[in-house]
Write an enzyme that holds these catalytic residues in place. Structure first.
Site, PDB file in Angstrom:
ATOM      1  N   LYS A  14       0.951  -1.091   0.048  1.00  0.00           N
ATOM      2  CA  LYS A  14      -0.136   0.018   0.007  1.00  0.00           C
ATOM      3  C   LYS A  14       0.919   1.366  -0.168  1.00  0.00           C
ATOM      4  CE  LYS A  14      -2.283  -0.900   3.908  1.00  0.00           C
ATOM      5  NZ  LYS A  14      -1.864  -2.229   4.232  1.00  0.00           N
ATOM      6  N   ARG A  89      -9.742   0.503   8.366  1.00  0.00           N
ATOM      7  CA  ARG A  89      -9.278  -0.953   8.595  1.00  0.00           C
ATOM      8  C   ARG A  89     -10.529  -1.638   9.440  1.00  0.00           C
ATOM      9  NH1 ARG A  89      -3.566   0.365   8.500  1.00  0.00           N
ATOM     10  NH2 ARG A  89      -2.456  -1.521   8.992  1.00  0.00           N
ATOM     11  N   ARG A 128      11.361  -6.382   5.437  1.00  0.00           N
ATOM     12  CA  ARG A 128      11.432  -5.163   5.845  1.00  0.00           C
ATOM     13  C   ARG A 128      11.811  -4.706   7.153  1.00  0.00           C
ATOM     14  NH1 ARG A 128       5.451  -2.239   5.192  1.00  0.00           N
ATOM     15  NH2 ARG A 128       5.124  -3.123   7.440  1.00  0.00           N
ATOM     16  N   ARG A 134      11.441  -1.490  11.800  1.00  0.00           N
ATOM     17  CA  ARG A 134      10.043  -1.213  12.109  1.00  0.00           C
ATOM     18  C   ARG A 134       9.992  -2.260  13.214  1.00  0.00           C
ATOM     19  NH1 ARG A 134       4.836   0.097   8.378  1.00  0.00           N
ATOM     20  NH2 ARG A 134       3.909  -1.269   9.908  1.00  0.00           N
ATOM     21  N   ARG A 145      -0.882  -9.487  13.252  1.00  0.00           N
ATOM     22  CA  ARG A 145      -1.149  -8.512  12.483  1.00  0.00           C
ATOM     23  C   ARG A 145      -1.980  -9.058  11.180  1.00  0.00           C
ATOM     24  NH1 ARG A 145       3.858  -5.483  11.127  1.00  0.00           N
ATOM     25  NH2 ARG A 145       2.970  -4.323   9.604  1.00  0.00           N
TER      26      ARG A 145
HETATM   27  P1  AMP Z   1       0.629   0.379   8.717  1.00  0.00           P
HETATM   28  O1  AMP Z   1       1.718   1.240   8.561  1.00  0.00           O
HETATM   29  O2  AMP Z   1      -0.664   0.836   7.936  1.00  0.00           O
HETATM   30  O3  AMP Z   1       0.758  -0.864   8.683  1.00  0.00           O
HETATM   31  O4  AMP Z   1       0.015   0.618  10.304  1.00  0.00           O
HETATM   32  C1  AMP Z   1       1.020   0.029  11.446  1.00  0.00           C
HETATM   33  C2  AMP Z   1      -0.022   0.086  12.640  1.00  0.00           C
HETATM   34  O5  AMP Z   1      -0.731   1.333  12.940  1.00  0.00           O
HETATM   35  C3  AMP Z   1      -1.289  -0.886  12.569  1.00  0.00           C
HETATM   36  O6  AMP Z   1      -0.726  -2.424  12.778  1.00  0.00           O
HETATM   37  C4  AMP Z   1      -2.228  -0.529  13.552  1.00  0.00           C
HETATM   38  O7  AMP Z   1      -1.770  -0.727  14.801  1.00  0.00           O
HETATM   39  C5  AMP Z   1      -1.784   1.045  13.423  1.00  0.00           C
HETATM   40  N1  AMP Z   1      -3.070   1.520  12.527  1.00  0.00           N
HETATM   41  C6  AMP Z   1      -2.814   2.365  11.509  1.00  0.00           C
HETATM   42  N2  AMP Z   1      -3.772   2.625  10.825  1.00  0.00           N
HETATM   43  C7  AMP Z   1      -5.132   2.177  11.541  1.00  0.00           C
HETATM   44  C8  AMP Z   1      -6.410   2.138  11.448  1.00  0.00           C
HETATM   45  N3  AMP Z   1      -6.937   2.477  10.564  1.00  0.00           N
HETATM   46  N4  AMP Z   1      -7.014   1.562  12.282  1.00  0.00           N
HETATM   47  C9  AMP Z   1      -6.519   1.055  13.538  1.00  0.00           C
HETATM   48  N5  AMP Z   1      -5.029   1.076  13.445  1.00  0.00           N
HETATM   49  C10 AMP Z   1      -4.352   1.558  12.707  1.00  0.00           C
END
Ligand code: AMP
Length: 190
Positions: A14, A89, A128, A134, A145
């Site tokens: 993404k 999400r 990654r 990260r 996740r």
């Molecule tokens: P990402 O970088 O999009 O993979 O997001 C990393 C982490 O941030 C996720 O595993 C969630 O813990 C949190 N997170 C990001 N976006 C959301 C969302 N829309 N709703 C809930 N948690 C989020």
């Protein structure tokens, strides 16, 4: 104005594809994961709360995420379009996004589902984690996740199909070809 939801499991590409589309089409990009990581880095209260969830591989509560989104939405008022990356999400977030956009006379234009096989997701995320460090890209958190994705996030596929916004993207393949599929979907070339 385009309102594009870029959707997919963790590791589906993404963020990478969003950056490429932003460059090609001159859109704005909102990544809720990036917003949360910036809050953590700055040591804010929101960051502290979010970190507890992120480090466990859990979703941050809907209410917090919706407030974050509402606060950035108006900063993109005069934009050609926005890419929502990592939001919604949950079904509750999708419903709220629909309401927030409707209140501004807008709607989601398209939801792009980057579909990638599970073994490939695991491989990418582990790689990654080694490259970027990260904290949530370690094997145990990745598994959590992915399971959260299946239970809480993947129901959005049906939700957006019902809304007639769903578009499937084959997300396993050459980066460039995936970008072309996405551009075609957005510009209606296909
Ligand atoms: P990402 O970088 O999009 O993979 O997001 C990393 C982490 O941030 C996720 O595993 C969630 O813990 C949190 N997170 C990001 N976006 C959301 C969302 N829309 N709703 C809930 N948690 C989020």
């Amino acid at each position: 104005m385009l309102n594009i939801v870029i959707f997919g499991a963790p590791g589906s590409g993404k963020g990478t594809q969003s950056e490429r589309i932003v460059e090609r089409l001159g859109l704005n990009h909102i990544s809720t994961g990036d917003v949360l990581r910036a809050e953590i880095k700055n040591g804010t209260e929101l960051g502290k709360t979010a970190k507890g969830f992120i480090d466990q591989g859990l979703l941050v509560p809907d209410k917090l995420m919706i407030d974050i989104l509402a606060s950035v939405l108006d900063s993109f008022k005069d934009s050609k379009g926005v890419i929502f990356d990592g939001f919604p999400r949950t079904v509750a977030q999708a419903e709220e996004l629909k309401k927030m956009l409707a209140a501004r006379g807008r709607e989601v234009s398209i939801m792009l589902d980057l579909d990638v096989p599970e073994e490939e997701l695991m491989k990418r995320l582990i790689r990654r984690g080694q490259d970027s460090g990260r904290a949530d890209d370690n094997e145990e958190t990745i598994k959590k996740r992915l399971s959260v994705y299946h239970t809480q996030t993947s129901p959005l596929i049906e939700w957006y199909k019902n809304e007639r916004k769903y578009f499937h993207i084959e997300g396993h393949g050459r980066l460039k070809e995936i970008t072309e599929q996405i551009i075609d979907a957005i510009t209606g070339r296909k």
